[in-house]
Write a protein that holds these residues in place. Sequence first.
Motif, PDB file in Angstrom:
ATOM      1  N   LEU A 149      -0.659  13.004  -3.339  1.00  0.00           N
ATOM      2  CA  LEU A 149      -0.291  12.443  -4.639  1.00  0.00           C
ATOM      3  C   LEU A 149      -0.165  13.517  -5.713  1.00  0.00           C
ATOM      4  N   LYS A 195       0.828  -1.210   0.000  1.00  0.00           N
ATOM      5  CA  LYS A 195       0.000   0.000   0.000  1.00  0.00           C
ATOM      6  C   LYS A 195       0.858   1.253   0.000  1.00  0.00           C
ATOM      7  N   SER A 196       0.243   2.338  -0.466  1.00  0.00           N
ATOM      8  CA  SER A 196       0.857   3.658  -0.427  1.00  0.00           C
ATOM      9  C   SER A 196       0.103   4.504   0.586  1.00  0.00           C
ATOM     10  N   ARG A 211      -2.218   0.566  -6.959  1.00  0.00           N
ATOM     11  CA  ARG A 211      -2.749   1.718  -6.226  1.00  0.00           C
ATOM     12  C   ARG A 211      -4.243   1.538  -6.011  1.00  0.00           C
ATOM     13  N   GLU A 212      -4.697   1.814  -4.788  1.00  0.00           N
ATOM     14  CA  GLU A 212      -6.114   1.676  -4.457  1.00  0.00           C
ATOM     15  C   GLU A 212      -6.968   2.756  -5.107  1.00  0.00           C
ATOM     16  N   ASP A 213      -6.377   3.944  -5.355  1.00  0.00           N
ATOM     17  CA  ASP A 213      -7.156   5.065  -5.865  1.00  0.00           C
ATOM     18  C   ASP A 213      -7.447   4.991  -7.362  1.00  0.00           C
ATOM     19  N   ASN A 214      -6.510   4.442  -8.144  1.00  0.00           N
ATOM     20  CA  ASN A 214      -6.752   4.425  -9.590  1.00  0.00           C
ATOM     21  C   ASN A 214      -6.373   3.107 -10.269  1.00  0.00           C
ATOM     22  N   CYS A 221       0.336   7.694   0.527  1.00  0.00           N
ATOM     23  CA  CYS A 221       0.200   8.986  -0.141  1.00  0.00           C
ATOM     24  C   CYS A 221      -0.960   8.928  -1.132  1.00  0.00           C
ATOM     25  N   SER A 222      -1.980   9.742  -0.883  1.00  0.00           N
ATOM     26  CA  SER A 222      -3.130   9.808  -1.791  1.00  0.00           C
ATOM     27  C   SER A 222      -3.685  11.225  -1.775  1.00  0.00           C
ATOM     28  N   GLY A 223      -4.663  11.486  -2.614  1.00  0.00           N
ATOM     29  CA  GLY A 223      -5.294  12.802  -2.658  1.00  0.00           C
ATOM     30  C   GLY A 223      -4.301  13.910  -2.943  1.00  0.00           C
TER      31      GLY A 223
END
Length: 123
Positions: free
Chosen positions: A60, A52-53, A82-85, A55-57
């Motif tokens: 990032l 996992k990272s 990546r969970e976000d994209n 760093c998001s939003g």
Amino acid sequence: MRFTTFAATALFTVLSAPLAFAADVMPANGMLVNASGMTVYVFDKDVADSGKSACSGGCLVAWPAVIATDAAPTAPYGSIKREDNGAMQLTYKGKPLYLYKEDKKPGDVAGDNFKNVWHVVKP
């Protein structure tokens, strides 16, 4: 004779290579850089080998992920989804890799030790 010279050169090249580097990053001036020569960073809040990272939003936006283009990077490189994209982010020794938006040209290291949690990757 020509084949022998070629074979010897190829063997020397393989034996003299210190490490295998992921296609997306390479060593330069004692640090890892991407194909454009931009400095690569790790984030202390990322846990190695967690997949996992942290760093998001907005993080990032300032610290874009280094996206893996190699389908199967070899150790010490890897990748996480990546969970976000859903993009595959390149990792080094289990930690996700990033760039820094304030680095404007190859060799810039404006993000090194930023808030004491971002660091240049030194292979």
